[in-house]
Design an enzyme around this catalytic site. Structure first.
Site, mmCIF file in Angstrom:
data_model
loop_
_atom_site.group_PDB
_atom_site.id
_atom_site.type_symbol
_atom_site.label_atom_id
_atom_site.label_comp_id
_atom_site.label_asym_id
_atom_site.label_seq_id
_atom_site.Cartn_x
_atom_site.Cartn_y
_atom_site.Cartn_z
ATOM 1 N N GLY A 352 2.238 13.707 -2.788
ATOM 2 C CA GLY A 352 3.382 13.256 -2.006
ATOM 3 C C GLY A 352 3.367 11.747 -1.849
ATOM 4 N N ALA A 353 2.141 11.213 -1.636
ATOM 5 C CA ALA A 353 1.963 9.771 -1.495
ATOM 6 C C ALA A 353 0.473 9.469 -1.606
ATOM 7 C CB ALA A 353 2.511 9.277 -0.161
ATOM 8 N N MET A 354 0.144 8.185 -1.779
ATOM 9 C CA MET A 354 -1.248 7.771 -1.877
ATOM 10 C C MET A 354 -1.428 6.450 -1.167
ATOM 11 S SD MET A 354 -4.283 8.373 -2.801
ATOM 12 C CE MET A 354 -5.653 7.265 -2.439
ATOM 13 N N HIS A 388 1.685 8.791 8.001
ATOM 14 C CA HIS A 388 0.394 9.301 7.507
ATOM 15 C C HIS A 388 -0.306 8.254 6.643
ATOM 16 C CE1 HIS A 388 -2.295 12.606 6.041
ATOM 17 N NE2 HIS A 388 -2.409 11.775 5.033
ATOM 18 N N GLU A 389 0.423 7.708 5.688
ATOM 19 C CA GLU A 389 -0.207 6.757 4.759
ATOM 20 C C GLU A 389 -0.611 5.466 5.456
ATOM 21 O OE1 GLU A 389 -1.055 8.043 1.993
ATOM 22 O OE2 GLU A 389 0.166 9.816 2.397
ATOM 23 N N GLU A 411 -8.600 12.639 6.029
ATOM 24 C CA GLU A 411 -7.291 13.288 6.011
ATOM 25 C C GLU A 411 -6.952 13.925 7.354
ATOM 26 O OE1 GLU A 411 -4.837 13.151 3.943
ATOM 27 O OE2 GLU A 411 -6.037 11.809 2.703
#
Length: 940
Positions: A352-354, A388-389, A411
């Protein structure tokens, strides 16, 4: 109760469960932040070693003969800095391949005497220098040993250099390597993404390094504890822009030139902070950006395709990034560690993302929001993923896990505070309430299996890349078991920080927390309100399953129980053993007890039948006497306790009888998620007709409620969760046959087909309307959706249409769609496995999808399975409905037939699918008759 221990009052007892991240994070992170900041400000060559920069030698059960046969790096060398130059070619060479070339010089310090240099390298062609694959030199007048021989080890992904003499302890050396790699479309390492804009094919060079793909880009010490400073130079085609983790140098150091006859631009970036290889990012594209400097002159930029930026799809992300960063700066009591924050939306991206430090990469659906086309759900996803990121910029990037076995720290923390960041950015959304639905219940589902994991595991249990990928999948996809989210590079460090002075707790922090982190699962707490007795036991969805993993604590937890009696909050109670008694919990008459108020603890609750009866009576007569979270909790606990054979299935179903009076989203969503299991188990049997009739009866008042408050569907409900519940009302009403619903759906979709450039369907309702209209329709409706899917430039709209096309009931259309999933010109690689899952969710599509992946498993595994973040969900998604002995045998045969191929990151998912199918068979056999009888009587 034994000894009494203390922690700081301002930290508070709540830190020990669910709320632990708040002030605990500030305490531990501020200490770690100061340490990391001091190290980052040191000179790159001073080589100071510390506990976060030295890998911990793994204690392995099997010790290979040679060090290069182990998957972990030896602890003899520590990287200090890298100088990396990369040149991606955005056009194919004479062989039709896209490639990149480059060279790297890594400065490392010897901390233990050795005559070996072992460094990661995977799928790279290395230049030969006089018979060797690298050059070695010394710094500060140190003479480097000569290289005796060098070779690559494919299995462990190492480049090995055998030296003629030993490296000197304390000395610093430089290893220089030149290399070439393929800029493939495999979504790993340095890879290629493609898209079409205005009829022109565009190529992007981009990257995904987590967990073990930096070594596929350049040779490196590719473990998270091996932090170093990176100086990056990118050679790229004129007319493109290069991005990396840090700022580029001043403009005069960005030069145009000609190399090998090709006109290029050379962009050199400032040295990074000390960081892990998995957080590196390199991107070359013709993307454009929008920017802001409002956060104390911090440069914030959103990058995307020009068309997306021109359509203002990046505006929302830019607007929420600043406030979220400001919130985290106050939350961590530490300023943002870098001088810029770039975020980029990529057409092809597996996760989804990094959280790459300073250059966060996203799927387009996770960063772009079209103010006209996108829905409230799309907007919420953008907010929560950004939150979140950005949480990782401090926790995970500045303070980093030592090894992948402690990924739950990384996480888990971000998965919790994303709700805090999103809640700050959008305070009217009540995001903190939704953590129960989105994370807690999801974690419960996985953690109630005998094949679950503890939160933390030993380092030696996570070694090779497949195990690392599985750990990342398990932690990222299931968002962790609960919010024991901390701020140190090793979880025991936080317990040490907390064990200070202050408030009363019944045991040490270590004793309490170890029971939650070092043993898998969670307890069910049973309260008998007739006697006040309380007990706990390990909750298993299938009580007959065998738990092979032993626990040093015998699956007993120290459980803090918040509870109320007849609507009045009571003093928190600690359950410290298997059984105990609390006389205050003994009630009679009309009094009732509710434990785990607002789901403040990670456990399920059961009661004696009399207390269950009083709670059900309360729901039917005055359901608002309980919070929406506790109404949802009662329902979710009851359904799961019934599946575990702790209470009867009919008792669980009775919790839904009050629903005709319920208007709130969270309880309804809890019901629908639990009844979805009944639908999956019974929609191919005679039970489904009675279930459909009952749900039709219960959903009708909610459907009419929203018809009224939206003035016959012409307005949008004002509340955030009301908008979600409107979607539930329409979706379930149409599926269950509520009069007028299907006609409404067909009318909207037909109107769109007649005027394709004007879509009358509100963005919030598009997913439901598209799916239902295609399900009720035929080839014409499907082909129209495919045409709109191919032509849209809005990622969220494409995602909705892609899911909706799987709703058709026409088998040949579904089979054709399955074939499309393996053609990247039709369905992007990043979307292939999720599209197959969408088709499998369709009762008509399930057998087609199952046959499809069995026939093509070897190809699918090679293309999508080795490191894909979504691959494990392919197995779990397809097998959700499996509930017959025949399907179980097919599943076992599938496993046996493909052992030689392998299952990669889906290995655990396959074991869990077999376990779940076995449990489903037993549950259906034991409950089918009584469920049919209950729904038949309740629907009258």
């Amino acid at each position: 109760m034994g000894k009494v221990y203390y922690i700081s009052k301002n930290v508070g007892l709540g830190l020990l469960v669910l709320g632990v991240s708040a002030l605990a994070t500030i305490i531990a992170l501020s200490i770690a932040y100061d340490k990391e900041k001091a190290k980052n400000q040191g000179r790159p060559g001073d080589g100071a070693a510390d506990s976060t920069s030295m890998p911990t030698p793994p204690a392995t059960l099997f010790t290979p003969k040679e060090p290069w046969d182990r998957y972990r790096l030896p602890d003899s060398l520590v990287p200090v800095s890298y100088n990396v130059t990369l040149w991606p070619r955005l056009e194919p060479n004479a062989d039709g391949l896209y490639i990149f070339t480059g060279h790297s010089a890594v400065v490392f310090k010897c901390v233990k005497e050795t005559d070996l240099i072992i460094i990661h390298s995977n799928k790279l062609n290395l230049t030969n220098f006089h018979g060797h694959l690298a050059k070695l030199s010394g710094l500060d007048e140190v003479t480097a040993p000569t290289i005796q021989k060098s070779w690559l080890v494919v299995k462990t992904e190492f480049l090995v250099l055998q030296l003629r003499s030993r490296l000197a302890v304390g000395a610093t050396y430089v290893l220089y390597i030149e290399f070439q790699g393929e800029l493939a479309d495999d979504l790993e390492g340095f890879y290629r993404s493609e898209y079409t804009e205005d009829g022109v094919k565009k190529v992007v060079a981009t990257s995904q390094m987590q967990a073990t793909y930096a070594r596929k880009t350049f040779p490196c010490f590719d473990e998270p504890a091996m932090k170093a400073v990176f100086s990056v130079t990118i050679i790229h085609k004129r007319g493109t822009v290069a991005l990396s983790n840090d700022h580029k140098w001043f403009s005069e150091q960005v030069s145009d030139g000609v190399i090998d006859g090709m006109p290029v631009k050379v962009t050199t970036f400032e040295p990074t902070e000390r960081m892990s290889t998995y957080l590196l990012a390199f991107i070359v594209s013709d993307f454009v950006s929008i920017q802001s400097n409002q956060n104390n002159n911090l440069l914030i930029r959103i990058w995307a395709r020009k068309k997306a930026i021109d359509d203002r799809q990046g505006d929302y992300a830019l607007n929420v990034t600043g406030p979220i960063l400001q919130f985290y700066e106050r939350y961590y009591n530490a300023t943002y560690p870098l001088s810029k924050s770039d975020q980029i939306a990529l057409p092809d991206f597996n996760a989804g993302a990094m959280e790459n430090w300073g250059l966060v990469t996203y799927r387009e659906t996770a960063l772009l929001y079209d103010p006209i086309v996108s829905s409230t759900g799309n907007k919420e996803r953008v907010t929560t993923v950004i939150a979140h990121e950005l949480a990782h910029m401090w926790f995970g990037n500045l303070v980093t896990l030592r090894w992948w076995n402690d990924l739950w720290l990384n996480e888990g923390f971000a998965s919790y505070v994303e709700y805090l960041g999103a809640d700050y950015a959008e305070p009217t959304w009540d995001m903190k309430d939704q953590i129960i639905l989105y994370d807690m219940y999801k974690a419960f589902a996985v953690d109630a299996l005998a094949s679950s994991h503890p939160l933390s595991c030993r380092e030696e249990e996570v070694n090779d890349p497949a195990q690392i990928s599985e750990m990342i999948l398990y932690r990222k996809n299931d968002q962790l078991q609960f919010c024991l989210f901390t701020s140190s590079s090793k979880y025991t460090d936080l317990w040490d920080h907390l064990q200070k002075v202050g408030i009363h707790i019944p045991h040490t922090v270590h004793d309490i927390m170890n029971r939650w982190t070092l043993q898998m699962g969670f307890p069910v707490v049973t309260i008998d309100t007739r006697t006040g007795s309380i007990s706990q036991k390990h909750f298993l969805l299938d009580p007959d399953s065998v738990v092979d993993r032993p626990s040093q604590f015998n699956y007993t937890w120290f459980v803090p129980i918040k509870w109320m009696k007849t609507g009045v909050e009571q003093q928190q109670y600690w359950l410290l053993q298997k059984t105990d008694t609390n006389s205050l919990m003994r009630v009679s008459g009309q009094d009732w007890v509710l434990a785990n108020t607002n789901v403040s603890g990670y456990f399920r609750v059961n009661y004696d039948l009399e207390n269950w009866s009083r709670l059900l009576s309360l729901l039917n007569t005055n359901h608002k006497a309980l919070s929406v979270i506790n109404r949802a909790q009662i329902i979710d606990d009851a359904f799961n306790l019934a599946r575990a054979k702790i209470i009867s299935t009919t008792l669980a179903l009775t919790t839904t009888k009050y629903l005709s009076k319920e208007k709130d989203y969270i309880p309804w969503e809890s019901v629908l998620r639990n009844l979805n299991y009944y639908i999956l188990m019974f929609d191919r049997t005679e039970v489904y007709g009675a279930l459909q009739a009952y749900l039709k009866k219960q959903i009708q008042p909610l459907f009419e409620h929203f018809r009224t408050i939206t003035a016959n569907w012409t307005r949008v409900p004002s509340g955030h969760t009301d908008q979600y519940n409107q979607i539930n009302a329409i979706g379930i009403a149409c599926s269950m046959g509520v009069r007028g619903c299907r006609e409404l759906i067909r009318g909207w979709y037909r109107q769109w087909m007649e005027t394709p450039n004007h879509n009358p369907i509100h963005p919030n309702l598009k997913s439901t309307v598209y799916c239902s209209a295609i399900a009720f329709g035929g080839t014409e409706e499907w082909d129209f959706a495919w045409m709109k899917f191919k032509n849209t430039t809005v990622a969220s709209e494409a995602s909705r249409l892609r899911a909706a096309m799987a709703c058709t009931k026409t088998p040949w259309l579904l089979n054709r769609y399955l074939e499309y999933t393996l053609d990247p010109t039709k369905i992007r690689k990043q979307d292939a496995t999720s599209t197959i899952q969408y088709i499998a969710q369709n009762v008509v599509g399930l057998p087609l999808a199952w046959n499809f992946i069995r026939a093509r498993w070897s190809y699918i595994f090679q293309q999508y399975g080795k490191g894909s973040f979504s691959f494990s969900s392919l197995i779990s998604g397809i097998t959700k409905r499996f509930s017959t002995e025949f399907e179980l045998q097919e599943l076992k045969k599938f496993k046996e037939d493909n052992l030689h191929v392998g299952f990669g990151s889906a290995t655990l998912a396959l074991e869990q699918a077999i376990e779940k199918t076995t449990a489903n068979i037993k549950w259906v056999t034991e409950n089918k008759a009584q469920v049919l009888k209950w729904f038949t009587e309740a629907s009258k």
